[in-house]
Design a protein around this motif. Structure first.
Motif, PDB file in Angstrom:
ATOM      1  N   ILE A 117       0.815  -1.209   0.000  1.00 21.66           N
ATOM      2  CA  ILE A 117       0.000   0.000   0.000  1.00 21.66           C
ATOM      3  C   ILE A 117       0.847   1.257   0.000  1.00 21.66           C
ATOM      4  N   LEU A 118       2.158   1.101   0.196  1.00 19.92           N
ATOM      5  CA  LEU A 118       3.033   2.266   0.213  1.00 19.92           C
ATOM      6  C   LEU A 118       4.472   1.799   0.083  1.00 19.92           C
ATOM      7  N   ASP A 119       5.250   2.501  -0.719  1.00 19.02           N
ATOM      8  CA  ASP A 119       6.677   2.235  -0.871  1.00 19.02           C
ATOM      9  C   ASP A 119       7.462   3.455  -0.407  1.00 19.02           C
ATOM     10  N   ALA A 120       8.594   3.199   0.220  1.00 19.61           N
ATOM     11  CA  ALA A 120       9.446   4.290   0.694  1.00 19.61           C
ATOM     12  C   ALA A 120      10.894   3.832   0.649  1.00 19.61           C
ATOM     13  N   SER A 121      11.794   4.775   0.465  1.00 20.33           N
ATOM     14  CA  SER A 121      13.220   4.482   0.401  1.00 20.33           C
ATOM     15  C   SER A 121      13.894   4.965   1.676  1.00 20.33           C
ATOM     16  N   GLY A 122      14.929   4.249   2.082  1.00 21.65           N
ATOM     17  CA  GLY A 122      15.662   4.624   3.290  1.00 21.65           C
ATOM     18  C   GLY A 122      17.013   3.952   3.326  1.00 21.65           C
ATOM     19  N   TYR A 123      17.549   3.800   4.542  1.00 22.37           N
ATOM     20  CA  TYR A 123      18.880   3.255   4.717  1.00 22.37           C
ATOM     21  C   TYR A 123      18.896   2.321   5.925  1.00 22.37           C
ATOM     22  N   VAL A 124      19.831   1.372   5.869  1.00 23.49           N
ATOM     23  CA  VAL A 124      20.074   0.495   7.017  1.00 23.49           C
ATOM     24  C   VAL A 124      20.947   1.259   8.011  1.00 23.49           C
ATOM     25  N   VAL A 125      20.514   1.292   9.255  1.00 30.69           N
ATOM     26  CA  VAL A 125      21.264   2.004  10.295  1.00 30.69           C
ATOM     27  C   VAL A 125      21.452   1.075  11.487  1.00 30.69           C
ATOM     28  N   ALA A 126      22.454   1.369  12.290  1.00 27.27           N
ATOM     29  CA  ALA A 126      22.730   0.604  13.503  1.00 27.27           C
ATOM     30  C   ALA A 126      22.284   1.420  14.706  1.00 27.27           C
ATOM     31  N   ARG A 127      21.436   0.834  15.518  1.00 28.31           N
ATOM     32  CA  ARG A 127      20.992   1.512  16.729  1.00 28.31           C
ATOM     33  C   ARG A 127      22.089   1.540  17.788  1.00 28.31           C
ATOM     34  N   ARG A 128      23.062   0.648  17.645  1.00 28.07           N
ATOM     35  CA  ARG A 128      24.131   0.576  18.649  1.00 28.07           C
ATOM     36  C   ARG A 128      25.472   0.583  17.920  1.00 28.07           C
ATOM     37  N   GLN A 129      26.096   1.730  17.912  1.00 27.32           N
ATOM     38  CA  GLN A 129      27.432   1.863  17.364  1.00 27.32           C
ATOM     39  C   GLN A 129      28.157   2.951  18.142  1.00 27.32           C
ATOM     40  N   ALA A 130      29.464   2.858  18.184  1.00 25.56           N
ATOM     41  CA  ALA A 130      30.241   3.811  18.986  1.00 25.56           C
ATOM     42  C   ALA A 130      31.591   4.036  18.344  1.00 25.56           C
ATOM     43  N   THR A 131      32.012   5.297  18.371  1.00 24.30           N
ATOM     44  CA  THR A 131      33.382   5.652  18.008  1.00 24.30           C
ATOM     45  C   THR A 131      34.187   5.676  19.300  1.00 24.30           C
TER      46      THR A 131
ATOM     47  N   THR B 120      34.309  -1.071  11.980  1.00 18.48           N
ATOM     48  CA  THR B 120      34.038  -0.523  10.649  1.00 18.48           C
ATOM     49  C   THR B 120      34.994   0.597  10.264  1.00 18.48           C
ATOM     50  N   VAL B 121      35.605   1.264  11.249  1.00 19.36           N
ATOM     51  CA  VAL B 121      36.513   2.382  10.968  1.00 19.36           C
ATOM     52  C   VAL B 121      37.711   2.280  11.900  1.00 19.36           C
ATOM     53  N   LYS B 122      38.895   2.428  11.338  1.00 17.81           N
ATOM     54  CA  LYS B 122      40.131   2.532  12.108  1.00 17.81           C
ATOM     55  C   LYS B 122      40.631   3.953  11.951  1.00 17.81           C
ATOM     56  N   ALA B 123      40.552   4.745  13.040  1.00 13.54           N
ATOM     57  CA  ALA B 123      40.751   6.188  12.934  1.00 13.54           C
ATOM     58  C   ALA B 123      42.104   6.669  13.413  1.00 13.54           C
ATOM     59  N   ALA B 124      42.930   5.825  14.000  1.00 16.24           N
ATOM     60  CA  ALA B 124      44.222   6.288  14.539  1.00 16.24           C
ATOM     61  C   ALA B 124      45.278   5.229  14.281  1.00 16.24           C
ATOM     62  N   GLN B 125      46.530   5.633  14.474  1.00 14.02           N
ATOM     63  CA  GLN B 125      47.671   4.754  14.278  1.00 14.02           C
ATOM     64  C   GLN B 125      48.597   4.870  15.488  1.00 14.02           C
ATOM     65  N   PRO B 126      49.381   3.837  15.771  1.00 11.89           N
ATOM     66  CA  PRO B 126      50.348   3.929  16.871  1.00 11.89           C
ATOM     67  C   PRO B 126      51.310   5.091  16.649  1.00 11.89           C
ATOM     68  N   GLY B 127      51.597   5.810  17.732  1.00  8.47           N
ATOM     69  CA  GLY B 127      52.473   6.981  17.671  1.00  8.47           C
ATOM     70  C   GLY B 127      51.723   8.294  17.627  1.00  8.47           C
ATOM     71  N   GLU B 128      50.411   8.255  17.349  1.00  7.85           N
ATOM     72  CA  GLU B 128      49.624   9.486  17.313  1.00  7.85           C
ATOM     73  C   GLU B 128      49.082   9.799  18.701  1.00  7.85           C
ATOM     74  N   MET B 129      48.862  11.086  18.931  1.00 10.69           N
ATOM     75  CA  MET B 129      48.240  11.531  20.175  1.00 10.69           C
ATOM     76  C   MET B 129      46.733  11.359  20.056  1.00 10.69           C
ATOM     77  N   VAL B 130      46.125  10.830  21.109  1.00 10.49           N
ATOM     78  CA  VAL B 130      44.676  10.672  21.159  1.00 10.49           C
ATOM     79  C   VAL B 130      44.164  11.398  22.392  1.00 10.49           C
ATOM     80  N   SER B 131      42.936  11.904  22.280  1.00 14.86           N
ATOM     81  CA  SER B 131      42.382  12.700  23.362  1.00 14.86           C
ATOM     82  C   SER B 131      40.862  12.610  23.308  1.00 14.86           C
ATOM     83  N   PRO B 132      40.180  12.710  24.441  1.00 16.44           N
ATOM     84  CA  PRO B 132      38.713  12.715  24.430  1.00 16.44           C
ATOM     85  C   PRO B 132      38.129  14.033  23.954  1.00 16.44           C
ATOM     86  N   ILE B 133      38.948  15.066  23.875  1.00 14.77           N
ATOM     87  CA  ILE B 133      38.475  16.370  23.428  1.00 14.77           C
ATOM     88  C   ILE B 133      39.309  16.806  22.234  1.00 14.77           C
TER      89      ILE B 133
END
Length: 445
Positions: free
Chosen positions: A108-122, A254-267
């Motif tokens: 009775i109705l068609d719609a387009s969208g995307y698959v999303v994850a309700r639980r994901q974290a960086t 799904t994503v690797k955002a840093a490499q050994p030797g880099e500075m990481v910080s929560p801010i």
């Protein structure tokens, strides 16, 4: 100078000869015969020669007949196509929706969208430090609590050792004060007994009492100091623990955002050389679909409604699904409402951010024979109207019947008719402005 034509010269010569014959004596009969011959010659010269005129052949007459027939046929065809009252139309046949189960219910109705994850974290570190070890790659599966990275703990471990030494010193001072207090208490008791025998004065007793009270206050202060140093040691230990980064839940990297030797910080830090994230983890068991439904058709969607999903990457794979919830707010700029849809079938092929098309299914109703009632499919250009209802022109011979139908979803070039039209019925496809109930039509191929 005027030159006579050839036939004129011949005529003059003949007349000269006639005159000579008339003058010659003894040749009257011969002259008479000659005159007759000359007259015949003159008449022959004055006769018009028609031998060079062409006579039409048999093939020419055939081509003339064919041309006349073509002209007649063209005139009849022009009259046929331009005769008044007949609207040119094409024919489209209603086709039954094939399949069973969810497909039989009808979309009775068609719609387009995307698959999303309700639980994901960086995942990021809780402290600012240099990363010395990274134990993840894209596509790795990690478990909750698994070590994924380690940070440089040299300074933090030194601070921990300092806090531990300060705690030991505070405890030793506390012990010393406790010993002094015990000794002062014994001296006070002795002074008090000597006062009863009048061997010491009251001031000596009072001084002993003051010493005891001072040591008791000092003991309380040192106990608080020991507690403060112990808490500082706990903070140093927590900072040391934070140099080890662990996965917050089980999932896929799904994503690797840093490499050994880099500075990481929560801010975020200035300069752009400090990473605020180490990697992204997605819980594949929490995948669902989010679609934006036009607010004009949101009344067709409800919670727990059955649906069918098709990934753009696998268009022939129908995934059973159902509506989780309709988010109770609309997007003013787009005029849409977000709908959450759960996937009833889990599969490794379903990945986050994949494009998907969802068909919201109608409730299955039962016909008298116990068979689920379905719908039919028509080309979209054969249906007039939008929303829940529309109009089609059913063909009956050389006329059409205007009929109201209940519309389902549009999918590509087709539209689903939920009711009002049976499979196999023929529908006119034409300019709807020229069609009306009972209008004469002519069918174009």
């Amino acid at each position: 100078m005027i030159r006579p034509h050839s036939h004129d010269r011949a005529s003059i010569g003949a007349m000269a000869r006639f005159c000579v014959f008339m003058r010659a004596p003894g040749s009257q009969h011969h002259a008479s015969q000659t005159r007759m011959d000359d007259k015949s010659a003159l008449l022959n010269q004055l006769r018009i020669d028609r031998g060079s005129a062409s006579v039409p052949s048999g093939r020419g007459r055939i081509w003339l007949g064919v041309a006349a027939a073509i002209v007649a046929i063209a005139a009849v065809a022009a009259w046929w196509w331009t005769r008044p009252g007949a609207v040119p139309v094409h024919i489209a046949a209603a086709q039954a929706i094939a399949g069973d189960g969810a497909a039989a219910a009808g979309s009775i109705l068609d719609a387009s969208g995307y698959v999303v994850a309700r639980r994901q974290a960086t995942v990021a570190s809780k402290i600012t430090a240099k990363m010395v070890e990274l134990d993840i790659e894209e596509g790795d599966h990690v478990n909750a609590g698994q070590i994924i990275a380690k940070l440089d703990d040299t300074n933090i471990r030194a601070a921990l050792n300092q806090a531990s030494a300060q705690l030991d010193y505070a405890k030793a001072t506390l012990t010393e004060t406790q010993v002094n207090l015990t000794n002062a208490q014994r001296d006070y008791d002795r002074q008090k007994s000597l006062l009863q025998g009048h061997f010491v004065s009251q001031s000596a007793v009072d001084n002993a009492q003051t010493t005891v009270d001072a040591l008791r206050a000092q003991l309380a202060t040192q106990r608080s100091n020991v507690d403060v140093v112990a808490r500082a040691l706990g903070v140093a230990q927590r900072n040391l623990d934070d140099t080890i980064v662990r996965a917050p839940f089980s999932g896929i990297v799904t994503v690797k955002a840093a490499q050994p030797g880099e500075m990481v910080s929560p801010i975020s830090a200035g300069g752009g050389f400090t990473r605020t994230g180490i990697g992204t983890i997605v819980d594949m068991d929490s995948l669902e679909i989010q679609v934006d439904v036009n607010e004009n058709f949101i009344n067709r969607v409800r919670a727990a409604q059955q649906a069918s999903a098709k990934l753009n990457a696998y268009p022939d794979w129908q995934i059973p699904a159902h509506v989780i919830a309709v988010i109770p707010t609309a997007d003013r700029s787009k005029g849409t409402v977000t709908v959450r849809i759960a996937l009833d079938q889990k599969d490794p092929r379903i990945l986050p951010e994949m494009g998907v098309r969802v068909s919201f299914l109608a409730d299955q109703t039962q016909e008298p024979g116990g068979k689920p009632a379905g719908g039919v499919i028509l080309p979209s250009n054969a249906v007039q109207g939008s929303g829940a209802t529309g109009t089609v022109f059913v063909v009956h011979g050389d006329t059409v019947e205007r009929r109201a139908v209940r519309l389902g979803a549009g999918s590509g070039d087709n539209t689903t008719i939920l009711s009002g039209l049976a499979a196999g019925e023929r529908v006119a496809v034409a300019d709807f402005a020229q069609l009306k109930d009972g209008a004469k039509i002519r069918v174009e191929q």
